[in-house]
Scaffold this active site. Structure first.
Site, PDB file in Angstrom:
ATOM      1  N   GLY A   1     118.835  49.873 180.306  1.00 14.05           N
ATOM      2  CA  GLY A   1     119.362  50.240 178.744  1.00 14.05           C
ATOM      3  C   GLY A   1     118.310  50.106 177.978  1.00 14.05           C
ATOM      4  N   ASP A   2     118.600  50.666 176.667  1.00 15.71           N
ATOM      5  CA  ASP A   2     117.484  50.632 175.570  1.00 15.71           C
ATOM      6  C   ASP A   2     116.498  51.564 175.841  1.00 15.71           C
ATOM      7  OD1 ASP A   2     119.464  48.868 174.134  1.00 15.71           O
ATOM      8  OD2 ASP A   2     118.366  47.229 175.276  1.00 15.71           O
TER       9      ASP A   2
ATOM     10  N   LYS B   1     117.885  56.500 174.492  1.00 15.94           N
ATOM     11  CA  LYS B   1     118.964  57.574 174.937  1.00 15.94           C
ATOM     12  C   LYS B   1     119.497  58.174 173.457  1.00 15.94           C
ATOM     13  CE  LYS B   1     121.780  54.479 176.959  1.00 15.94           C
ATOM     14  NZ  LYS B   1     120.779  53.344 177.328  1.00 15.94           N
ATOM     15  N   GLY B   2     119.668  57.408 172.397  1.00 20.68           N
ATOM     16  CA  GLY B   2     120.113  57.622 171.266  1.00 20.68           C
ATOM     17  C   GLY B   2     119.418  58.679 170.692  1.00 20.68           C
TER      18      GLY B   2
ATOM     19  N   GLY C   1     123.835  49.836 171.710  1.00 14.75           N
ATOM     20  CA  GLY C   1     123.062  49.861 170.409  1.00 14.75           C
ATOM     21  C   GLY C   1     121.979  51.199 170.367  1.00 14.75           C
ATOM     22  N   HIS C   2     122.171  51.964 169.474  1.00 10.55           N
ATOM     23  CA  HIS C   2     121.226  53.233 169.804  1.00 10.55           C
ATOM     24  C   HIS C   2     120.511  53.343 168.211  1.00 10.55           C
ATOM     25  CE1 HIS C   2     123.443  54.201 173.523  1.00 10.55           C
ATOM     26  NE2 HIS C   2     124.357  54.360 172.693  1.00 10.55           N
ATOM     27  N   THR C   3     119.166  53.393 168.150  1.00  4.41           N
ATOM     28  CA  THR C   3     118.693  53.563 166.941  1.00  4.41           C
ATOM     29  C   THR C   3     118.179  54.895 166.884  1.00  4.41           C
ATOM     30  OG1 THR C   3     118.004  51.163 166.755  1.00  4.41           O
ATOM     31  CG2 THR C   3     116.641  52.733 165.516  1.00  4.41           C
TER      32      THR C   3
ATOM     33  N   GLN D   1     124.744  52.300 177.974  1.00  2.00           N
ATOM     34  CA  GLN D   1     123.928  51.299 179.240  1.00  2.00           C
ATOM     35  C   GLN D   1     122.989  51.976 180.062  1.00  2.00           C
ATOM     36  OE1 GLN D   1     127.599  50.694 178.505  1.00  2.00           O
ATOM     37  NE2 GLN D   1     126.675  49.747 176.773  1.00  2.00           N
TER      38      GLN D   1
HETATM   39  P1  GDP Z   1     119.150  53.431 173.452  1.00  3.45           P
HETATM   40  O1  GDP Z   1     120.174  52.199 173.603  1.00  3.45           O
HETATM   41  O2  GDP Z   1     119.119  54.043 174.761  1.00  3.45           O
HETATM   42  O3  GDP Z   1     119.660  54.522 172.766  1.00  3.45           O
HETATM   43  O4  GDP Z   1     117.827  52.897 173.139  1.00  3.45           O
HETATM   44  P2  GDP Z   1     117.655  51.984 171.691  1.00  3.45           P
HETATM   45  O5  GDP Z   1     117.794  52.837 170.739  1.00  3.45           O
HETATM   46  O6  GDP Z   1     118.467  50.721 171.823  1.00  3.45           O
HETATM   47  O7  GDP Z   1     116.291  51.313 171.798  1.00  3.45           O
HETATM   48  C1  GDP Z   1     115.045  52.394 172.016  1.00  3.45           C
HETATM   49  C2  GDP Z   1     114.282  52.159 170.680  1.00  3.45           C
HETATM   50  O8  GDP Z   1     113.169  52.942 170.885  1.00  3.45           O
HETATM   51  C3  GDP Z   1     114.709  52.495 169.256  1.00  3.45           C
HETATM   52  O9  GDP Z   1     114.231  51.566 168.287  1.00  3.45           O
HETATM   53  C4  GDP Z   1     114.270  53.864 169.142  1.00  3.45           C
HETATM   54  O10 GDP Z   1     113.880  54.256 167.646  1.00  3.45           O
HETATM   55  C5  GDP Z   1     112.658  53.643 169.725  1.00  3.45           C
HETATM   56  N1  GDP Z   1     112.142  54.662 170.242  1.00  3.45           N
HETATM   57  C6  GDP Z   1     112.723  55.815 171.062  1.00  3.45           C
HETATM   58  N2  GDP Z   1     111.863  56.706 171.545  1.00  3.45           N
HETATM   59  C7  GDP Z   1     110.676  56.255 171.164  1.00  3.45           C
HETATM   60  C8  GDP Z   1     109.285  56.537 171.536  1.00  3.45           C
HETATM   61  O11 GDP Z   1     109.173  57.720 172.101  1.00  3.45           O
HETATM   62  N3  GDP Z   1     108.465  55.783 171.005  1.00  3.45           N
HETATM   63  C9  GDP Z   1     108.643  54.795 170.205  1.00  3.45           C
HETATM   64  N4  GDP Z   1     107.547  54.024 169.793  1.00  3.45           N
HETATM   65  N5  GDP Z   1     109.995  54.268 169.985  1.00  3.45           N
HETATM   66  C10 GDP Z   1     110.992  55.099 170.430  1.00  3.45           C
HETATM   67  P1  IMO Z   2     122.520  50.607 175.332  1.00  2.00           P
HETATM   68  O1  IMO Z   2     123.516  51.650 175.247  1.00  2.00           O
HETATM   69  C1  IMO Z   2     120.998  46.865 177.072  1.00  2.00           C
HETATM   70  C2  IMO Z   2     124.019  44.224 178.987  1.00  2.00           C
HETATM   71  C3  IMO Z   2     124.318  42.854 178.262  1.00  2.00           C
HETATM   72  C4  IMO Z   2     124.579  41.852 179.355  1.00  2.00           C
HETATM   73  C5  IMO Z   2     125.473  42.842 180.323  1.00  2.00           C
HETATM   74  C6  IMO Z   2     126.849  42.851 180.236  1.00  2.00           C
HETATM   75  O2  IMO Z   2     122.260  50.226 174.104  1.00  2.00           O
HETATM   76  O3  IMO Z   2     121.582  50.804 176.277  1.00  2.00           O
HETATM   77  P2  IMO Z   2     128.595  43.490 178.452  1.00  2.00           P
HETATM   78  O4  IMO Z   2     128.713  43.058 176.825  1.00  2.00           O
HETATM   79  O5  IMO Z   2     128.369  45.081 178.544  1.00  2.00           O
HETATM   80  O6  IMO Z   2     129.660  42.985 179.122  1.00  2.00           O
HETATM   81  O7  IMO Z   2     127.117  42.831 178.891  1.00  2.00           O
HETATM   82  O8  IMO Z   2     125.007  44.229 180.038  1.00  2.00           O
HETATM   83  N1  IMO Z   2     124.142  45.366 178.046  1.00  2.00           N
HETATM   84  C7  IMO Z   2     123.136  46.027 177.496  1.00  2.00           C
HETATM   85  N2  IMO Z   2     121.793  45.732 177.687  1.00  2.00           N
HETATM   86  N3  IMO Z   2     121.539  47.932 176.354  1.00  2.00           N
HETATM   87  C8  IMO Z   2     122.957  48.105 176.346  1.00  2.00           C
HETATM   88  O9  IMO Z   2     123.421  49.187 175.937  1.00  2.00           O
HETATM   89  C9  IMO Z   2     123.673  47.212 176.864  1.00  2.00           C
HETATM   90  N4  IMO Z   2     125.129  47.133 176.973  1.00  2.00           N
HETATM   91  C10 IMO Z   2     125.322  45.896 177.629  1.00  2.00           C
HETATM   92  O10 IMO Z   2     123.073  42.403 177.526  1.00  2.00           O
HETATM   93  O11 IMO Z   2     123.407  41.623 180.177  1.00  2.00           O
HETATM   94 MG    MG Z   3     120.298  50.305 173.111  1.00  2.47          MG
END
Ligand code: GDP
Ligand code: IMO
Ligand code: MG
Length: 436
Positions: free
Chosen positions: A12-13, A16-17, A40-42, A227
């Site tokens: 995750g994170d 994707k957003g 959580g997508h930023t 995720q």
């Molecule tokens: P998601 O859950 O997959 O949508 O990802 P998140 O938004 O939780 O976390 C990704 C973080 O990385 C966010 O704060 C984005 O703004 C940031 N981000 C995405 N692509 C890049 C990149 O290429 N470089 C940097 N420095 N930040 C990035």
């Molecule tokens: P995005 O879409 C990272 C993790 C939680 C926990 C496990 C189960 O932003 O990538 P839950 O509340 O889903 O039952 O928790 O999954 N988890 C994530 N970790 N990014 C996420 O979403 C997540 N969504 C759930 O931290 O370990």
């Molecule tokens: Mg996220």
């Protein structure tokens, strides 16, 4: 045509957003098909010369693209209070949210499931999962147990009441007798759910039919996973996973669009690895290098604010993601975060009790005991955030991408060099050509 699925390759994170937002301007529909407000997508967008940051949880990231229809599919679990809070927040910032469609078959997260999620974690003690506490697991469990509440139930008060009564008959015993917490009153739950019905009504649709007709017309549909592969309930590091199918196959069950209509699968792979919550993580760093990645990459959860666990790139995980999702294109994100390192280690295989594993160990116990086997690549010091073509990257950064590409077994089509919408290198087009 075409239908594109976008998934996370790690825990995750991965960004994707941002990737969805990037494609948003050239697709007609963006569909969220799994998970809920645990995601959580930023997304960072340049507006009138200023950088604006959006944090999305329940809504598909495509909602930020003016011409794109955002869709919440049947595979999603919806906390209605969060849905309207998020819509109000976006409306206040001038984002048009009027096109949102919500599947009549999606399940709602009733308030008692948030309580159950939190108390279960407390009772699990050191065996806890580290969930986001949003009621995700209990709501998917109810769905499988056939005691869930669906969006369409909000429009038949008699049925809704019967369903809430049936669910609470069991749950209240558990809440009161086992967890020693307050039982929920049927009237309160029904009243809260009904309070959302009128505002939600114009958004409710047969989204499977809408998407099927869109594909028949030749529109482009992007399916955005919440995720990621290693958090998938079937293919992830069970039980340290979320409760839905986050892999590409989940796009079909979670939207009602069949596998024969999917044209490509884009996986988002962070240039290093992060994880939130408990569970095995072979390349995790507990030293100053881990701290460097957390600080430089701003690795703190968008949903819970928890510091993310950080480690090096794991290409065993990447290869696994390629296989499980049928990845056609990878986007490597956050390559800029690795700038300034002397050496950049890449995990190529695991050592498990003296035995080399080139693929994910089939036994979870082995995965818990996996020690990474690293290949050390040379680092780079040049600022890469302004690079917009692969050739502009320093030679060592290019070599890093090419070696990772070779190890994961699918082409790297784009590379993120910063959080902004434009801070990306597109090596190959991410949208498949429309078949004539
Ligand atoms: P998601 O859950 O997959 O949508 O990802 P998140 O938004 O939780 O976390 C990704 C973080 O990385 C966010 O704060 C984005 O703004 C940031 N981000 C995405 N692509 C890049 C990149 O290429 N470089 C940097 N420095 N930040 C990035
Ligand atoms: P995005 O879409 C990272 C993790 C939680 C926990 C496990 C189960 O932003 O990538 P839950 O509340 O889903 O039952 O928790 O999954 N988890 C994530 N970790 N990014 C996420 O979403 C997540 N969504 C759930 O931290 O370990
Ligand atoms: Mg996220």
């Amino acid at each position: 045509m075409p239908a594109i699925v976008l998934v996370g390759a790690q825990w995750g994170d991965e960004g994707k957003g941002k990737a969805t937002d990037l494609l948003g301007s050239s697709v007609d529909y963006v569909v969220k098909f799994n998970g809920g407000n645990n995601a959580g997508h930023t997304v960072v967008i340049e507006k009138d010369g200023k950088r604006e940051k959006y944090a999305l949880h329940l809504l598909p990231s495509g909602i930020l693209s003016p011409n794109c229809v955002p869709v919440i599919g049947n595979g999603v679990v919806i906390d209605l209070s969060v849905l309207f809070e998020e819509l109000d927040g976006l409306d206040a910032r001038g984002v048009d949210t009027s096109k949102l469609l919500v599947s009549a078959n999606a399940h709602v997260i009733p308030s008692y499931n948030r309580t159950i999620d939190k108390v279960t974690e407390r009772f699990l003690g050191k065996r806890r999962i580290g969930t986001t506490g949003r009621g995700i697991g209990p709501t998917y469990a109810d769905k499988m147990n056939r005691i869930g509440i669906r969006i369409q139930d909000l429009y038949d008060e008699k049925i809704l009441r019967q369903k809430v009564e049936a669910a609470l008959e069991v749950k209240n015993q558990v809440l009161a007798k086992i967890y020693n917490t307050r039982a929920s009153a049927v009237d309160d739950v029904v009243e809260e759910l009904l309070s959302y019905a009128a505002r939600l009504a114009p958004m409710v649709a047969d989204t499977s039919l809408v998407l099927s007709q869109a594909l028949d017309r030749g529109d482009t549909v992007l399916f955005e996973a919440g995720q990621a592969t290693l958090l998938d309930v079937d293919h992830g590091t069970y039980p340290y996973v979320t409760s839905s199918n986050a892999v590409a196959a989940g796009a079909c069950t979670g939207s009602g669009v069949p596998p024969t209509r999917i044209d490509s699968v884009i996986a988002i792979l962070k240039a290093y690895t992060t994880r939130v919550g408990e569970g095995p993580f072979p390349t995790e760093l507990h030293d100053d290098k881990g701290e460097f990645l957390r600080k430089t990459g701003a690795e703190y959860g968008t949903t819970t604010g928890r510091p993310r666990r950080c480690g090096w790139m794991d290409t065993v995980v990447g290869r696994y993601a390629t296989r499980i999702n049928g990845v056609t294109d990878f986007v490597i994100t956050k390559l800029d975060v690795l700038t300034g390192l002397d050496k950049v280690p890449v995990c190529v295989a695991y050592d498990v009790n003296g035995v080399r594993h080139d693929e994910m160990p089939v036994n979870q116990t082995d995965f818990h005991h996996a020690t990474p086997i690293y290949e050390e690549l040379d680092g780079w010091w040049e600022d890469i955030t302004h690079c917009r073509s692969f050739d502009e990257l320093p030679a060592n950064a290019q070599a890093y991408v090419l070696r990772v590409e070779e190890l994961i077994g699918a082409r790297v089509s784009a590379i993120g060099v910063g959080p902004g919408r434009d801070e990306i290198i597109e090596r190959f087009p991410l949208k498949p050509a429309v078949a004539s």
